[in-house]
Design an enzyme around this catalytic site. Structure first.
Site, mmCIF file in Angstrom:
data_model
loop_
_atom_site.group_PDB
_atom_site.id
_atom_site.type_symbol
_atom_site.label_atom_id
_atom_site.label_comp_id
_atom_site.label_asym_id
_atom_site.label_seq_id
_atom_site.Cartn_x
_atom_site.Cartn_y
_atom_site.Cartn_z
ATOM 1 N N ARG A 1 -13.481 -8.840 1.081
ATOM 2 C CA ARG A 1 -12.055 -8.550 0.867
ATOM 3 C C ARG A 1 -11.241 -9.800 1.155
ATOM 4 O O ARG A 1 -10.289 -10.113 0.446
ATOM 5 C CB ARG A 1 -11.586 -7.405 1.781
ATOM 6 N N CYS B 1 -16.366 1.510 0.469
ATOM 7 C CA CYS B 1 -15.171 0.686 0.730
ATOM 8 C C CYS B 1 -14.778 0.726 2.203
ATOM 9 O O CYS B 1 -14.063 -0.163 2.663
ATOM 10 C CB CYS B 1 -14.016 1.150 -0.145
ATOM 11 N N ARG C 1 0.885 -1.182 0.000
ATOM 12 C CA ARG C 1 0.000 0.000 0.000
ATOM 13 C C ARG C 1 0.912 1.217 0.000
ATOM 14 O O ARG C 1 1.715 1.412 0.926
ATOM 15 C CB ARG C 1 -0.902 -0.010 1.232
ATOM 16 N N ASP D 1 -17.244 7.108 -1.276
ATOM 17 C CA ASP D 1 -15.961 6.982 -0.574
ATOM 18 C C ASP D 1 -15.695 8.319 0.119
ATOM 19 O O ASP D 1 -16.360 9.335 -0.179
ATOM 20 C CB ASP D 1 -14.858 6.656 -1.602
ATOM 21 N N GLN E 1 -9.997 -3.990 -3.731
ATOM 22 C CA GLN E 1 -11.306 -3.582 -3.221
ATOM 23 C C GLN E 1 -12.387 -3.872 -4.255
ATOM 24 O O GLN E 1 -13.469 -4.377 -3.926
ATOM 25 C CB GLN E 1 -11.282 -2.081 -2.884
ATOM 26 N N HIS F 1 -7.313 1.058 -6.514
ATOM 27 C CA HIS F 1 -7.502 0.118 -5.398
ATOM 28 C C HIS F 1 -8.171 -1.155 -5.945
ATOM 29 O O HIS F 1 -9.329 -1.440 -5.651
ATOM 30 C CB HIS F 1 -8.371 0.777 -4.329
HETATM 31 N N1 CP Z 1 -11.243 -0.343 2.222
HETATM 32 C C1 CP Z 1 -9.970 -0.414 2.654
HETATM 33 O O1 CP Z 1 -9.022 -0.633 1.891
HETATM 34 O O2 CP Z 1 -9.832 -0.252 3.994
HETATM 35 P P1 CP Z 1 -8.454 -0.080 4.802
HETATM 36 O O3 CP Z 1 -7.885 1.251 4.363
HETATM 37 O O4 CP Z 1 -8.829 -0.112 6.237
HETATM 38 O O5 CP Z 1 -7.530 -1.196 4.402
HETATM 39 N N1 NVA Z 2 -9.936 6.856 -1.233
HETATM 40 C C1 NVA Z 2 -9.632 6.255 0.057
HETATM 41 C C2 NVA Z 2 -9.858 4.777 0.018
HETATM 42 C C3 NVA Z 2 -9.629 4.066 1.316
HETATM 43 C C4 NVA Z 2 -9.850 2.594 1.226
HETATM 44 C C5 NVA Z 2 -8.202 6.581 0.442
HETATM 45 O O1 NVA Z 2 -7.318 6.462 -0.430
HETATM 46 O O2 NVA Z 2 -7.970 6.946 1.579
#
Ligand code: CP
Ligand code: NVA
Length: 306
Positions: A291, A263, A101, A223, A131, A128
């Protein structure tokens, strides 16, 4: 199939359908996959926080017979100037897969280019994809066939919007993105999603009118308005996103049996009203559960014993 899982636009519709079918099979009978990644280690690089991605990957690889290794921002040498390329080359000598990430998407591309083991994108500022595999699995469970369904995303044209555009287009869905002025998705993503949709019978609609976007939707998705790394913009974004909250009035534009998705993490009273996310149309916790199953499928396909 590429060794890596970086963007849904790298997949064919058939490849994505296979991953979804495997995810459904794993959910139905997890024990049948208890040795699928036996003895394997997944390194999990996190430059940002996470609840779902971290816990579902770590639990998922364990349930497949392997182990996950959490590598937070302070745990490895990236913040002290060790290059992504060297990190990828070294990790490849120890582990069987890398999930990461990151902020800049280029970091994922560099990891994949220099790692000899599979690299899985656990979110970048650009997209992402994990997801959206879980999201498609959830939509299939709730609504059946994906093709021909309308999937509306309301809010920031961000990483989630990009993966939804690719994933929905691949599955022959109509993807609508309703965003405030100045927060459109990347035009290159929209163009690519339109090209994909042209081959699958899907369609892409981009609008600044959320009511128009939600009209006849089967799925309404939102989101956060300020993503990880944009915390300083939060107050300004609250003003710019006025009118984009998914509340009961907004849901009333969608089909009567439409589902609401997010998400997570969610901010009630900002991008979604409590009456919707905690109401009968919401499927957000099934979505979060998926997930686990979806990512197990992604790992089995790339790391599993053949
Ligand atoms: N939806 C998602 O990716 O959640 P986290 O940021 O908690 O991993
Ligand atoms: N758009 C959000 C998604 C989190 C799962 C972020 O990047 O923080």
């Amino acid at each position: 199939m590429s060794k890596d899982f970086i963007a849904l636009s790298d997949l064919s519709p058939e490849q994505l359908r296979r991953t979804l079918a495997l995810a459904a099979q794993i959910k139905l009978n997890p024990r049948a996959f208890a040795d699928a990644c036996k003895g394997q280690t997944l390194a999990m690089i996190f430059q940002k926080p996470s609840l779902r991605t971290r816990v579902s990957f770590q639990t998922g690889i364990y349930q497949l017979g392997g182990q996950g290794l959490y590598l937070g921002p302070k745990d490895i040498q990236l913040h002290r100037g060790e290059s992504i390329a060297d990190t990828a080359r070294v990790l490849s000598r120890y582990v069987d897969g890398i999930m990461a990430r990151v902020f800049g998407h280029q970091d994922i591309l560099d990891l994949a280019a220099h790692a000899s083991v599979p690299v899985i994108n656990g979110l970048s500022d650009y997209n992402h994809p994990c997801q959206v595999v879980a999201d498609l699995q959830t939509i299939q469970e709730k609504l059946g066939d994906l093709a021909g369904r309308k999937w509306t995303y309301v809010g920031d044209g961000n990483n989630m919007a990009h993966s939804i555009l690719f994933g929905g287009a691949l599955m022959g869905m109509t993807v609508a993105v309703a965003h405030p002025r100045g927060f459109a998705p990347d035009p290159e993503v929209v163009t690519r999603a339109r090209e994909i949709a042209a081959t699958t019978g899907g369609a892409v609609q981009i609008t600044e009118d959320p009511a128009e976007g939600c009209t006849d939707a089967d799925v309404v998705y939102t989101d956060v308005w300020a993503s990880m790394g944009q915390e300083d913009e939060h107050a300004e974004r609250l003003k710019r996103f006025a009118g984009f909250e998914v509340n009961a009035a907004m849901m009333a534009h969608a089909r009567p049996r439409a589902i609401f998705m997010h998400c997570l993490p969610a901010h009630r009273g900002e991008e979604c009203a409590a009456e919707v996310i905690d109401g009968p149309q919401s499927v957000v916790f099934d979505q979060a559960e998926n997930r686990l199953h979806a990512q197990k499928a992604i790992m089995v396909e790339r790391m599993g014993r053949r």
